[in-house]
Design an enzyme around this catalytic site. Structure first.
Site, PDB file in Angstrom:
ATOM      1  N   ASP A  37      32.710  39.976  34.830  1.00 19.84           N
ATOM      2  CA  ASP A  37      33.384  39.241  35.898  1.00 19.84           C
ATOM      3  C   ASP A  37      32.353  38.291  36.515  1.00 19.84           C
ATOM      4  O   ASP A  37      31.185  38.284  36.132  1.00 19.84           O
ATOM      5  CB  ASP A  37      33.992  40.202  36.919  1.00 19.84           C
ATOM      6  CG  ASP A  37      32.938  41.053  37.609  1.00 19.84           C
ATOM      7  OD1 ASP A  37      31.739  40.833  37.397  1.00 19.84           O
ATOM      8  OD2 ASP A  37      33.329  41.959  38.369  1.00 19.84           O
ATOM      9  N   SER A  38      32.779  37.497  37.477  1.00 21.78           N
ATOM     10  CA  SER A  38      31.892  36.446  37.983  1.00 21.78           C
ATOM     11  C   SER A  38      31.000  36.918  39.114  1.00 21.78           C
ATOM     12  O   SER A  38      30.084  36.215  39.518  1.00 21.78           O
ATOM     13  CB  SER A  38      32.735  35.279  38.482  1.00 21.78           C
ATOM     14  OG  SER A  38      33.450  35.682  39.646  1.00 21.78           O
ATOM     15  N   GLY A  39      31.283  38.087  39.655  1.00 20.01           N
ATOM     16  CA  GLY A  39      30.532  38.560  40.811  1.00 20.01           C
ATOM     17  C   GLY A  39      31.159  38.139  42.129  1.00 20.01           C
ATOM     18  O   GLY A  39      30.810  38.662  43.184  1.00 20.01           O
ATOM     19  N   ASP A  80      35.766  32.637  41.486  1.00 17.21           N
ATOM     20  CA  ASP A  80      36.972  32.241  42.208  1.00 17.21           C
ATOM     21  C   ASP A  80      36.958  32.709  43.651  1.00 17.21           C
ATOM     22  O   ASP A  80      36.133  33.543  44.041  1.00 17.21           O
ATOM     23  CB  ASP A  80      38.219  32.769  41.490  1.00 17.21           C
ATOM     24  CG  ASP A  80      38.250  34.296  41.448  1.00 17.21           C
ATOM     25  OD1 ASP A  80      37.173  34.930  41.526  1.00 17.21           O
ATOM     26  OD2 ASP A  80      39.346  34.861  41.326  1.00 17.21           O
ATOM     27  N   GLN A  90      45.209  32.270  40.777  1.00 16.96           N
ATOM     28  CA  GLN A  90      45.397  33.026  42.018  1.00 16.96           C
ATOM     29  C   GLN A  90      46.785  32.734  42.579  1.00 16.96           C
ATOM     30  O   GLN A  90      47.653  32.246  41.852  1.00 16.96           O
ATOM     31  CB  GLN A  90      44.298  32.657  43.021  1.00 16.96           C
ATOM     32  CG  GLN A  90      42.914  33.175  42.625  1.00 16.96           C
ATOM     33  CD  GLN A  90      42.824  34.686  42.737  1.00 16.96           C
ATOM     34  OE1 GLN A  90      43.722  35.347  43.259  1.00 16.96           O
ATOM     35  NE2 GLN A  90      41.741  35.249  42.195  1.00 16.96           N
ATOM     36  N   ASP A 106      41.608  45.494  32.396  1.00 15.20           N
ATOM     37  CA  ASP A 106      40.478  46.368  32.713  1.00 15.20           C
ATOM     38  C   ASP A 106      40.894  47.204  33.909  1.00 15.20           C
ATOM     39  O   ASP A 106      41.677  46.749  34.747  1.00 15.20           O
ATOM     40  CB  ASP A 106      39.227  45.566  33.089  1.00 15.20           C
ATOM     41  CG  ASP A 106      39.303  45.025  34.510  1.00 15.20           C
ATOM     42  OD1 ASP A 106      40.022  44.018  34.723  1.00 15.20           O
ATOM     43  OD2 ASP A 106      38.691  45.608  35.418  1.00 15.20           O
ATOM     44  N   CYS A 129      39.607  67.301  24.163  1.00 17.47           N
ATOM     45  CA  CYS A 129      40.770  68.094  23.738  1.00 17.47           C
ATOM     46  C   CYS A 129      40.623  68.640  22.327  1.00 17.47           C
ATOM     47  O   CYS A 129      41.171  69.701  22.020  1.00 17.47           O
ATOM     48  CB  CYS A 129      42.047  67.259  23.822  1.00 17.47           C
ATOM     49  SG  CYS A 129      42.528  66.838  25.510  1.00 17.47           S
ATOM     50  N   HIS A 142      38.252  62.036  27.965  1.00 21.02           N
ATOM     51  CA  HIS A 142      39.690  62.211  27.737  1.00 21.02           C
ATOM     52  C   HIS A 142      40.476  61.014  28.282  1.00 21.02           C
ATOM     53  O   HIS A 142      41.354  60.470  27.603  1.00 21.02           O
ATOM     54  CB  HIS A 142      40.185  63.502  28.391  1.00 21.02           C
ATOM     55  CG  HIS A 142      41.679  63.586  28.425  1.00 21.02           C
ATOM     56  ND1 HIS A 142      42.423  63.924  27.322  1.00 21.02           N
ATOM     57  CD2 HIS A 142      42.571  63.312  29.412  1.00 21.02           C
ATOM     58  CE1 HIS A 142      43.708  63.874  27.629  1.00 21.02           C
ATOM     59  NE2 HIS A 142      43.827  63.512  28.886  1.00 21.02           N
TER      60      HIS A 142
END
Lengths: 430, 430
Positions: A96-98, A150, A233, A310, A353, A388
């Protein structure tokens, strides 16, 4: 003209909805879409060796620019060969851009049209982040996909949500609900008119900043290896979303993201914004919905045509003894599991599992054992539930990809009842 | 007459010293001797999946009866199939008797000839441990090797050592030095005569308790699957060691241990006691030196004829950023490693140094990355250094086993300078 840093091939389309399956290819390999990216905030998916992350089926991971910039520093990462060499994850990486963390986590000194100035949470030093610097830092980190810097405004005029939290995968002690995070408390105006003005400013600024990011990236010399994605946005205002999508997508880029979603609104509102916005993004480019989410939110977004996701849910919740299953969550600290010899989810093929196949025929671990590990404060508890949960989301996405080809969405939600609310009535046959 | 729960085959002997290589076979598989056992106090080697523990070369692990008894409880472990099924470690397991921790960690209510009564550190309840109960609990846990319940006296009349610490692998924040632990502060008499009396009582009681353990184990029905080892005590008084060895070894058992060593005395004193005591134990049975230790201590003990070891050093120190190498320790928090691109030990084949072979050709992790993980408080730091340290001790023991056949001890300490002090002058050719 430099080489394309990323290619996207659409392999099949749903006949019943906007969903598609495809494959994104980067200089560090390919990943299948729709894709779920685990979050490795500080250059590690918490507690999980990269080989085990890959073993869950993850093909691309996310790292947070803000955290890597503050510690150990992007110059150091560059000297050590970039994020891939540094972290030992040799597949595709997205940073990401921070910007988002600078807004939500930092002690902000100023926000202007130039950028953001804030105090480092690591050492208190003053840090400037703006479009040019965000690109420079991401060029140093060397991820395959980098994000525009952004201005992410609050999605609603006011809210009873808790104060700002990060969407990075920090060591937060509570189970994550992404709908209750990403709310910028300091930036939230109770007055709807002031809020609308702030959203408008943010949308306009995001366009100007994307132009600066694009120029800086082309000048930085790595635009042939790193794909810059723009971010749409607009909050929950659909007209603002349309305005933003038109302006952002007018700048030609290898991919586009929908930002500012899952910042406090409910699943229905997320779905409404995504259903409206995703078709506004170029058909031939991967579409990335940032920070989402639960299975139902993923399903709704895939059906709207989103390709990448994500979320910190599998990792952060895993560390807090919260195991995802196809029928809902297990909270492993509950005493009811103290002598439960079942695995977290019978039939799941994860290491927790089913044990460490294919090397051995050994079985996995019981709920009782995992509960014991959490009771005793043992690291292996968070590790097993994280493994898991990561596999859970990868298994779900693999099934979603298969369903894009068959359009058997009723079959999908029969196997994953937890995702049922993400299926529109039309496809559910109701 | 039940079947033998354990067999020990000596495969080769050093011509220059008492060292031997062999193989111990248990109902859950075999392990090569001399063997180093990682410590999995609460049913997990902290932070490491069982498959990764096995990947370091470990063939047998230790679990602490005291901790498993208090939480989750030995009855529960038995209901869930015993330690192997519960923990997912399907190879040989050894449990201590719980006596040592009851003495050193607990709020002791009383110590009598019957046993020990103490307060649980988990819930404050009153717990009784005596020879019969220690065997019952270990029968329930189901380890392949179980230890006699002994009375472990302080080794020296007084000491400037810190107060009692456990030798289980607890979440202690400091780097472990086993020579500074296992000292029972409450039980230490400054008066040498009082101390001698206490040691004599403990030695006599240990013999009586072993007889009770042996009877209880034979009556418990699992003596065909679980091998009971007796423990020789006597502190640093060699005559007391001889007295104890004669009495303990008069009871026929599948193996014998040397206890009460590395409880505050130095490496030279450890070596002196072990060199004297090991040859007093039956040649044909595995000899186990409890709680030892550094590479030099292991080498000295192997040369004296010891076959089995356990120690928390690789795990506890690993969690504290202390990496073992053939030439000494790296303390990874040190700023000097911040841009060090070397692996922890060049040439080491562990997951941390060499990556996840054989599945991939990916390299391992740099000191700089591991330092970053510790700086950021990331779990993967302790995990990587623990994996390296576990492999370090296994690589060392494998080289020691090879040297028993060649007697090239000078070659060994050339490869492992850190062990040089464990080589007697005669074998060092000095």
């Amino acid at each position: 003209m430099t080489a394309a840093p990323l290619s996207f091939e659409i392999l099949a389309r749903s006949r019943a909805a906007g969903a598609r399956v495809g494959r994104v290819t980067t200089p560090h390999g390919s990943f299948d879409t729709p894709a779920f990216m685990p979050v490795g905030t500080r250059g590690t998916v918490k507690g999980i060796l990269p080989s085990l992350v890959a073993g869950t089926g993850a093909q691309i991971v996310l790292a947070n620019t803000y955290h890597m910039l503050l510690r150990p520093g992007s110059e150091l990462v560059a000297r050590l060969g970039g994020l891939h060499a540094f972290t030992g994850w040799h597949g595709p990486i997205l940073t990401d851009s921070g910007g988002y963390q600078a807004y939500s986590m930092a002690d902000i000194n100023s926000v202007t049209d130039d950028g953001v100035r804030f105090k480092s949470i690591v050492d208190g030093s003053m840090v400037d982040l703006n479009p040019e610097r965000a690109i420079e830092v991401q060029n140093q980190l060397g991820a395959d996909v980098i994000m525009a810097f952004d201005d992410c405004p609050p999605s609603t005029p006011s809210s009873s949500s808790p104060p700002a939290e990060s969407t990075d995968d920090g060591a937060v002690g509570a189970v994550a609900d992404p709908r209750l995070t990403r709310v910028h408390a300091r930036d939230r105006a109770a007055d709807p008119r002031a809020h609308a003005k702030r959203v408008k400013l943010a949308n306009e600024r995001t366009v100007r900043w994307l132009e600066r990011c694009d120029r800086a990236h082309k000048a930085g010399g790595r635009s042939g290896e790193q794909a810059l994605f723009g971010i749409v946005q607009g909050g929950i205002d659909l007209e603002a979303r349309r305005w933003s999508a038109e302006r952002i997508c007018a700048i030609e880029l290898p991919g586009y993201a929908i930002g500012g979603v899952a910042v406090g609104e409910g699943s229905d509102q997320i779905a409404a914004v995504v259903r409206y916005t995703a078709p506004l993004l170029p058909e031939a480019r991967p579409r990335y919905l940032m920070g989402v989410g639960y299975e139902r939110d993923l399903l709704a977004a895939v059906l709207a045509g989103v390709d990448m996701f994500d979320c910190v849910l599998p990792t952060r919740n895993g560390r807090n003894a919260y195991a995802f299953t196809s029928v809902g969550a297990l909270r492993l600290r509950n005493a009811r599991y103290s002598d439960d010899c079942l695995p977290l989810e019978p039939g799941c093929d994860c290491v927790a599992c089913s044990g460490p196949r294919p090397e051995s025929a050994e079985p996995g671990f019981s709920r009782a054992y995992i509960r014991h590990l959490f009771s005793a404060g043992e690291m292996l508890g968070p590790i097993l539930v994280t493994l898991h949960n990561l596999r859970h989301f990868q298994r779900f996405m693999a099934d979603v990809r298969a369903c894009v080809r068959t359009d058997d969405w009723r079959g999908l939600v029969a196997r994953w009842p937890v995702a049922r609310a993400g299926l529109p009535a039309g496809l559910a046959g109701e």
